[in-house]
Write a protein that holds these residues in place. Structure first.
Motif, PDB file in Angstrom:
ATOM      1  N   ASN A  15     -51.593  82.594-102.725  1.00 30.04           N
ATOM      2  CA  ASN A  15     -52.646  83.689-103.144  1.00 30.04           C
ATOM      3  C   ASN A  15     -54.005  83.221-103.513  1.00 30.04           C
ATOM      4  N   ASN A  16     -54.144  82.105-104.106  1.00 34.04           N
ATOM      5  CA  ASN A  16     -55.448  81.659-104.594  1.00 34.04           C
ATOM      6  C   ASN A  16     -56.171  80.980-103.439  1.00 34.04           C
ATOM      7  N   ARG A  17     -55.460  80.422-102.662  1.00 32.00           N
ATOM      8  CA  ARG A  17     -56.003  79.782-101.336  1.00 32.00           C
ATOM      9  C   ARG A  17     -56.439  80.893-100.253  1.00 32.00           C
ATOM     10  N   ALA A  18     -55.620  81.776-100.353  1.00 27.12           N
ATOM     11  CA  ALA A  18     -55.972  82.897 -99.205  1.00 27.12           C
ATOM     12  C   ALA A  18     -57.269  83.814 -99.718  1.00 27.12           C
ATOM     13  N   ARG A  19     -57.467  83.867-101.122  1.00 29.95           N
ATOM     14  CA  ARG A  19     -58.609  84.490-101.520  1.00 29.95           C
ATOM     15  C   ARG A  19     -59.868  83.788-101.146  1.00 29.95           C
ATOM     16  N   ASN A  20     -59.835  82.552-100.665  1.00 31.12           N
ATOM     17  CA  ASN A  20     -61.137  81.809-100.501  1.00 31.12           C
ATOM     18  C   ASN A  20     -61.592  81.790 -99.069  1.00 31.12           C
ATOM     19  N   LEU A  21     -60.304  82.728 -98.242  1.00 25.81           N
ATOM     20  CA  LEU A  21     -60.929  82.702 -96.882  1.00 25.81           C
ATOM     21  C   LEU A  21     -60.837  84.503 -96.643  1.00 25.81           C
ATOM     22  N   SER A  22     -61.449  84.872 -95.438  1.00 24.62           N
ATOM     23  CA  SER A  22     -61.541  86.072 -95.014  1.00 24.62           C
ATOM     24  C   SER A  22     -60.287  86.943 -94.931  1.00 24.62           C
ATOM     25  N   ARG A  23     -60.382  88.323 -94.854  1.00 20.52           N
ATOM     26  CA  ARG A  23     -59.359  89.321 -94.941  1.00 20.52           C
ATOM     27  C   ARG A  23     -58.302  89.164 -93.939  1.00 20.52           C
ATOM     28  N   GLN A  24     -58.639  88.272 -92.924  1.00 17.12           N
ATOM     29  CA  GLN A  24     -57.452  88.268 -91.744  1.00 17.12           C
ATOM     30  C   GLN A  24     -56.534  87.118 -92.323  1.00 17.12           C
ATOM     31  N   TRP A  25     -56.690  86.534 -93.249  1.00 15.51           N
ATOM     32  CA  TRP A  25     -55.675  85.711 -93.928  1.00 15.51           C
ATOM     33  C   TRP A  25     -54.887  86.289 -94.958  1.00 15.51           C
ATOM     34  N   GLN A  26     -53.483  86.085 -94.927  1.00 12.47           N
ATOM     35  CA  GLN A  26     -52.517  86.726 -95.892  1.00 12.47           C
ATOM     36  C   GLN A  26     -51.547  85.567 -96.387  1.00 12.47           C
ATOM     37  N   VAL A  27     -50.704  85.930 -97.180  1.00 12.20           N
ATOM     38  CA  VAL A  27     -49.696  85.132 -97.678  1.00 12.20           C
ATOM     39  C   VAL A  27     -48.206  85.603 -97.104  1.00 12.20           C
ATOM     40  N   MET A  28     -47.500  84.731 -96.610  1.00  9.66           N
ATOM     41  CA  MET A  28     -46.391  85.150 -95.829  1.00  9.66           C
ATOM     42  C   MET A  28     -45.064  84.195 -96.462  1.00  9.66           C
ATOM     43  N   ASN A  29     -43.960  84.623 -96.607  1.00 14.28           N
ATOM     44  CA  ASN A  29     -42.915  83.853 -96.643  1.00 14.28           C
ATOM     45  C   ASN A  29     -42.373  83.178 -95.371  1.00 14.28           C
ATOM     46  N   SER A  30     -42.070  81.887 -95.607  1.00 11.69           N
ATOM     47  CA  SER A  30     -42.048  80.830 -94.383  1.00 11.69           C
ATOM     48  C   SER A  30     -40.771  81.534 -93.656  1.00 11.69           C
ATOM     49  N   ARG A  31     -39.781  82.021 -94.565  1.00 12.44           N
ATOM     50  CA  ARG A  31     -38.412  82.379 -93.874  1.00 12.44           C
ATOM     51  C   ARG A  31     -38.587  83.597 -92.805  1.00 12.44           C
ATOM     52  N   ASN A  32     -39.736  83.977 -92.785  1.00 13.93           N
ATOM     53  CA  ASN A  32     -40.102  85.213 -91.725  1.00 13.93           C
ATOM     54  C   ASN A  32     -40.163  84.686 -90.375  1.00 13.93           C
ATOM     55  N   CYS A  33     -40.519  83.252 -90.366  1.00 14.29           N
ATOM     56  CA  CYS A  33     -40.495  82.637 -88.992  1.00 14.29           C
ATOM     57  C   CYS A  33     -39.612  81.500 -88.806  1.00 14.29           C
ATOM     58  N   PRO A  34     -38.667  81.469 -87.752  1.00 23.42           N
ATOM     59  CA  PRO A  34     -37.675  80.680 -87.485  1.00 23.42           C
ATOM     60  C   PRO A  34     -38.124  79.092 -87.384  1.00 23.42           C
ATOM     61  N   ASN A  35     -39.387  79.037 -86.833  1.00 23.27           N
ATOM     62  CA  ASN A  35     -40.004  77.710 -86.661  1.00 23.27           C
ATOM     63  C   ASN A  35     -40.767  77.199 -87.831  1.00 23.27           C
ATOM     64  N   PHE A  36     -40.881  77.814 -88.885  1.00 21.68           N
ATOM     65  CA  PHE A  36     -41.460  77.503 -90.150  1.00 21.68           C
ATOM     66  C   PHE A  36     -40.343  76.743 -90.993  1.00 21.68           C
ATOM     67  N   THR A  37     -40.688  75.774 -91.681  1.00 24.01           N
ATOM     68  CA  THR A  37     -39.762  75.321 -92.953  1.00 24.01           C
ATOM     69  C   THR A  37     -39.580  76.386 -94.161  1.00 24.01           C
ATOM     70  N   PRO A  38     -38.400  76.712 -94.098  1.00 24.86           N
ATOM     71  CA  PRO A  38     -37.978  77.735 -95.149  1.00 24.86           C
ATOM     72  C   PRO A  38     -38.125  77.186 -96.605  1.00 24.86           C
ATOM     73  N   GLY A  39     -38.615  77.993 -97.638  1.00 26.00           N
ATOM     74  CA  GLY A  39     -38.775  77.640 -98.940  1.00 26.00           C
ATOM     75  C   GLY A  39     -40.201  77.468 -99.191  1.00 26.00           C
ATOM     76  N   TYR A  40     -41.137  78.282 -98.391  1.00 24.39           N
ATOM     77  CA  TYR A  40     -42.582  78.020 -98.967  1.00 24.39           C
ATOM     78  C   TYR A  40     -43.123  79.552 -98.838  1.00 24.39           C
ATOM     79  N   TRP A  41     -44.329  79.489 -99.347  1.00 27.88           N
ATOM     80  CA  TRP A  41     -45.406  80.576 -99.232  1.00 27.88           C
ATOM     81  C   TRP A  41     -46.482  79.978 -98.590  1.00 27.88           C
TER      82      TRP A  41
END
Length: 216
Positions: free
Chosen positions: A160-186
């Motif tokens: 969340n701290n990283r996302a606040r340094n960027l514009s509103r198009q950026w968000q925080v997502m759990n990596s499990r939402n995407c099969p191609n991402f390594t699970p266990g990360y925000w």
């Protein structure tokens, strides 16, 4: 009451028709689940999900073609309930209850999965989500569901701290939402969007070595 016996060929014929009627109520499709191809079989009110092509990491812990992951029932409104399994190389499989629903091009199941210690004793339960996506949908989504990624964190607070340094198009997502991402990360992401747009969006996060990545 008549004691007349039916000829054997008549009985076999009737059984054949019954089998055809039951088979006509069944459908089998391939779905993606975290990088493994699953066989999803729906027969009337019954639902069975098994591994058709398990990914390499699962084969190492004993999962094979045909290993059952879920079996349960489907209601008239598409609600699903039944029993799922968690696998461990040391402790084997353990069952737990899940509920969910059939959605357009996917099946989502949720439940409290058991967590075991080194002695294979259940010490606690944690939320678990099982998402199954149709292969045809996955192939289509590969061209549309891309993200610009500006960091991955084990802590949601740090993400969340990283996302606040960027514009509103950026968000925080759990990596499990995407099969191609390594699970266990925000993950700090912008998207989803077509690949070309995701690559353009990385420019804003260049100070964080942002890159583009497909969800599927």
């Amino acid at each position: 009451m008549s004691n007349r016996l039916w000829p054997v060929w008549t009985i076999l014929l009737l059984l054949g028709f019954a089998g055809q009627s039951q088979a006509s109520n069944c459908s089998v499709d391939d779905y993606d689940h975290n990088g493994s191809i699953m066989q999803v079989e729906m027969c009337g009110d019954d639902l069975y999900i098994s591994y058709s092509r398990p990914k390499a990491s699962l084969r190492k812990i004993g999962i094979r073609v045909g290993t059952t992951l879920f079996e349960g029932t489907i209601s008239r409104i598409g609600a699903v309930s039944g029993t799922a399994r968690r696998f461990s190389a040391q402790c084997g499989a353990i069952d737990y209850s899940v509920e969910g629903a059939i959605r357009p091009n996917s099946i989502l199941l949720e439940g409290q999965a058991p967590v075991r210690n080194r002695r294979c004793e259940v010490t606690r339960y944690r939320y678990d989500e099982l998402l199954f996506s149709l292969d045809s949908y996955t192939d289509k989504a590969a061209n549309e569901e891309w993200y610009a990624v500006a960091g991955a964190f084990s802590s949601r607070k740090n993400a969340n701290n990283r996302a606040r340094n960027l514009s509103r198009q950026w968000q925080v997502m759990n990596s499990r939402n995407c099969p191609n991402f390594t699970p266990g990360y925000w993950v700090v992401v912008a998207g989803p969007m077509p690949e070309r747009d995701a690559r353009r969006a990385t420019a804003e996060g260049r100070q964080y070595d942002a890159y583009a990545k497909s969800c599927y």
